[in-house]
Design an enzyme around this catalytic site. Structure first.
Site, PDB file in Angstrom:
ATOM      1  N   CYS A  38     -30.915   2.994  -5.640  1.00  0.00           N
ATOM      2  CA  CYS A  38     -31.260   3.990  -6.653  1.00  0.00           C
ATOM      3  C   CYS A  38     -30.842   3.537  -8.058  1.00  0.00           C
ATOM      4  CB  CYS A  38     -30.693   5.349  -6.292  1.00  0.00           C
ATOM      5  SG  CYS A  38     -31.448   6.701  -7.239  1.00  0.00           S
ATOM      6  N   HIS A  45     -32.822   6.227  -0.908  1.00  0.00           N
ATOM      7  CA  HIS A  45     -31.436   6.368  -0.459  1.00  0.00           C
ATOM      8  C   HIS A  45     -31.313   6.117   1.044  1.00  0.00           C
ATOM      9  CE1 HIS A  45     -29.369   7.933  -4.071  1.00  0.00           C
ATOM     10  NE2 HIS A  45     -30.595   8.323  -4.403  1.00  0.00           N
ATOM     11  N   GLU A  89     -28.775   5.082   2.585  1.00  0.00           N
ATOM     12  CA  GLU A  89     -27.422   5.426   3.061  1.00  0.00           C
ATOM     13  C   GLU A  89     -27.343   6.833   3.635  1.00  0.00           C
ATOM     14  OE1 GLU A  89     -27.518   7.612  -0.700  1.00  0.00           O
ATOM     15  OE2 GLU A  89     -28.302   5.667  -0.062  1.00  0.00           O
TER      16      GLU A  89
END
Length: 260
Positions: free
Chosen positions: A115, A223, A225
């Protein structure tokens, strides 16, 4: 025989004011992705700018994970127009991550940027950014609704096409994946030395790799994660990053043994 130490992965912090006191912070989801997804030991790097010994730091690292953040890169860093009033910036982080990214790449440290991280990578290598993608003709609104539950904010909302033969296609084994979208700032002019790895339906560059990098060097706008263990594509991404970090750790260990 003693077990090999875990690879050490640096995670640059954001500089934030919490209450009356300044903090250097990194999100738990990134720390967990390094620890549990990449199988490495995360080390939070304070946003101390040019007071850091970058050469000494990257010499100790086996990887660098550059995280997302609510803040935007300051436009003066890439020659952009002034931000609209109220835009959150983090000059201490900019002063830390931009030279740190360049130092890590030069030293062959594996890099994964997410990001804000992909935006920092692009700026660090000479590219520029769109500040408000949602206002550009023909572009999607890539922001999430802050009024929705966090699970909905991070839900996968659009597809990206992966570059044939690119790093992401090799990692995921796919030509297209679905991703979440939580950003207003994005790549405008792609920096020399970066190769597009994924494109959104509106033509926005959503992932890049460093052309000819000696080690893993990849960045994504989404994202991965977020609950990475629930997504095979994200799991594969962090596993690949972890393997690259492990390979560097093994090399550093062997070099240390040779010197001693």
């Amino acid at each position: 025989m003693a077990a090999s130490p875990l690879p050490l992965v640096g995670v640059p912090a954001c500089a934030r004011q919490l209450g009356h006191h300044p903090f250097h912070i990194a999100g738990d989801k990134y720390i967990r992705a390094v620890s549990d997804g990449a199988g490495a030991l995360p080390l939070v790097i304070p946003a101390l700018g040019d007071t850091l010994d970058l050469a000494g730091l990257v010499g100790r690292l086996d990887g660098l994970l550059v995280t997302g953040s609510p803040s935007n890169v300051e436009p003066a860093r890439y020659g952009g127009p002034s931000s609209v009033p109220g835009t959150l910036h983090d000059p201490e982080r900019d002063a830390t991550t931009l030279p740190l990214i360049r130092a890590a790449l030069a030293a062959g440290v594996p890099v994964l940027a997410i990001c804000r991280g992909i935006q920092e990578l692009n700026v660090a290598l000479g590219g520029s950014l769109h500040q408000r993608v949602q206002e550009l003709p023909g572009k999607l609104d890539h922001r999430a609704d802050d009024n929705r539950p966090v699970e909905e904010q991070y839900a996968k909302v659009h597809s990206v096409g992966l570059t044939p033969g690119g790093m992401l296609e090799r990692i995921t084994g796919k030509r297209e994946i679905r991703v979440n979208s939580i950003h207003a700032q994005a790549i405008d002019r792609l920096a020399d030395g970066l190769t597009a790895e994924a494109m959104a339906p509106d033509g926005l560059i959503e992932a890049v790799s460093v052309t000819g990098a000696p080690a893993f060097a990849l960045a994504v706008q989404w994202h991965p994660e977020w609950r990475f263990w629930e997504c095979p594509d994200s799991t594969a991404l962090f596993k690949a990053f972890g393997q690259a970090c492990g390979a560097r750790a093994a090399t550093r260990t062997n070099q240390g043994e040779t010197v001693s």
